[in-house]
Motif scaffolding. Structure first.
Motif, short mmCIF file in Angstrom:
data_model
loop_
_atom_site.label_atom_id
_atom_site.label_comp_id
_atom_site.label_asym_id
_atom_site.label_seq_id
_atom_site.Cartn_x
_atom_site.Cartn_y
_atom_site.Cartn_z
N THR A 50 -12.31 39.73 8.15
CA THR A 50 -13.46 40.69 7.82
C THR A 50 -14.66 40.92 8.66
N TRP A 51 -15.47 41.89 8.33
CA TRP A 51 -16.85 41.93 9.22
C TRP A 51 -17.59 40.68 8.58
N ASP A 52 -17.57 40.26 7.57
CA ASP A 52 -18.23 39.00 7.23
C ASP A 52 -17.90 37.81 8.01
N VAL A 53 -16.63 37.62 8.14
CA VAL A 53 -16.18 36.65 8.96
C VAL A 53 -16.63 36.84 10.63
N VAL A 54 -16.48 37.94 11.00
CA VAL A 54 -16.92 38.21 12.33
C VAL A 54 -18.21 37.95 12.60
N GLN A 55 -19.20 38.23 11.49
CA GLN A 55 -20.41 38.05 11.93
C GLN A 55 -20.80 36.48 12.07
N ASN A 56 -19.92 35.71 11.55
CA ASN A 56 -20.17 34.23 11.46
C ASN A 56 -19.82 33.58 12.84
N LEU A 57 -19.29 34.54 13.72
CA LEU A 57 -18.93 34.01 15.00
C LEU A 57 -20.03 33.26 15.82
N PRO A 58 -21.14 33.72 15.94
CA PRO A 58 -22.16 33.34 16.86
C PRO A 58 -22.34 31.71 16.10
N GLN A 59 -22.60 31.58 15.07
CA GLN A 59 -22.97 30.30 14.26
C GLN A 59 -21.97 29.10 14.35
N ASN B 87 -19.62 28.59 2.60
CA ASN B 87 -19.09 29.85 3.04
C ASN B 87 -17.61 29.82 3.46
N PRO B 88 -16.77 30.16 2.44
CA PRO B 88 -15.25 30.06 2.69
C PRO B 88 -14.96 30.89 3.94
N ALA B 89 -15.86 31.94 4.18
CA ALA B 89 -15.16 32.84 5.38
C ALA B 89 -15.36 31.98 6.57
N VAL B 90 -16.53 31.11 6.99
CA VAL B 90 -16.47 30.08 7.86
C VAL B 90 -15.20 29.14 8.19
#
Length: 310
Positions: free
Chosen positions: A33-42, A277-280
């Motif tokens: 999801t976009w929540d997962v994509v937004q974590n890409l830089p970190q 964060n489970p998305a990370v």
């Protein structure tokens, strides 16, 4: 010797199984999801480390299963895959691996990680983690409303990517298709738990038919080899987590979970029980699976894997 209850040379219908594998692929892709994509830089640095972890684990496992376990090259190679259980078994069968041994080793990898890691972390923290702590990724009941989208994404990805001759098309195709549909907002890929469980039962049953006639001594051997393999992978994952922890700012335990070659859902539940964060964690495991499957498709074409078993 376990009794043989199936007809001699029985083969589970491959086309039938592929539909259920594709459905699982679609549900995994929907987690991007976009929540997962937004974590890409970190997570860029930890993802880079994971890029090294996968081939390193593959090479290390190959040595364990081939040199120590005495497995032939195809069996040792695909048994050592640190992800993509179903795809490793399917690809290994095509390469001439011993599918019975391969299926056992891949199952034991998952079982060992999702059992030993949560139990170990529970002992360290003094409280249960993961599903044993009552955690669930489904905060509300999922109905049947979006089942047509799930099945549609699964079949679309399966057909298109098979025609493109993409490695592991039955998993990667639906995964990518569902991810694109989810990110674009064109569809909601949301499967009820009973559908996911049903698919897992069918896939597990199809693989379980390979266990007919399994020798108990071979099973014991596979168990200690699996513990050796999983222990080595977790040790490598811990070493990498310790190395990049000061540079990423991510918690050491979250990094360790992200590098552990277990099931996506169970590892995400462990993260959730640690208030991470489970998305990370999910992002790392999806990448591990995709990277492993692509690597299997690439390396599996090499002649050195097609040597006959002694």
């Amino acid at each position: 010797m376990f009794p043989r209850l199936l007809p001699e040379n029985y083969r589970f219908p491959e086309v039938f199984r592929s539909v259920f594998i594709a459905t699982i692929g679609a549900t995994i892709g929907a987690k991007i999801t976009w929540d997962v994509v937004q974590n890409l830089p970190q997570v860029a640095l930890s993802m880079l480390a994971l890029t090294a972890f996968v081939p390193l684990s593959q090479l290390m496992n190959f040595q364990i299963f081939h040199r120590i376990g005495g497995y032939d090259r195809p069996t040792a190679f695909y048994a050592g895959a640190p992800g993509g259980l179903v795809e490793a078994i399917v690809a290994g069968e095509s390469a001439g691996a011993d599918v019975q041994v391969l299926a056992v080793q891949q199952f034991l990898r998952i079982i060992a990680v999702i059992t030993l890691l949560p139990v170990g972390m529970s002992l360290v923290y003094g409280h249960p983690v993961g599903s044993s702590a009552g955690m669930s990724l489904n905060r509300s009941a999922v109905g049947i409303t979006h089942i047509p989208e799930v099945i549609g994404a699964a079949l679309l990805g399966l057909v298109i990517f098979r025609r493109l001759h993409v490695p592991a098309a039955q998993l990667i195709g639906p995964l990518i298709c569902a991810a694109v549909l989810t990110l674009s907002g064109l569809a909601v890929i949301e499967a009820p738990q009973w559908l996911i469980s049903g698919c897992q039962i069918v896939i597990g049953t199809s693989l379980g038919t390979r266990f007919a006639g399994m020798n108990l001594r071979r099973l014991v051997k596979a168990t200690w080899l699996s513990l050796l393999s999983v222990g080595a992978m977790i040790a490598v994952g811990l070493a990498m987590a310790l190395a990049i922890h000061p540079l990423t700012g991510q918690a050491l335990d979250v990094l360790l979970i992200s590098f552990s070659p277990g099931g996506v859902t169970e590892m995400a539940l462990v993260a959730l029980s640690l208030n991470a964060n489970p998305a990370v964690v999910t992002l790392h495991h999806l990448y591990r699976i995709i990277l492993t499957v692509v690597m299997l498709g690439f390396v599996g074409r090499r002649d050195w894997l097609t040597t006959p078993r002694p």
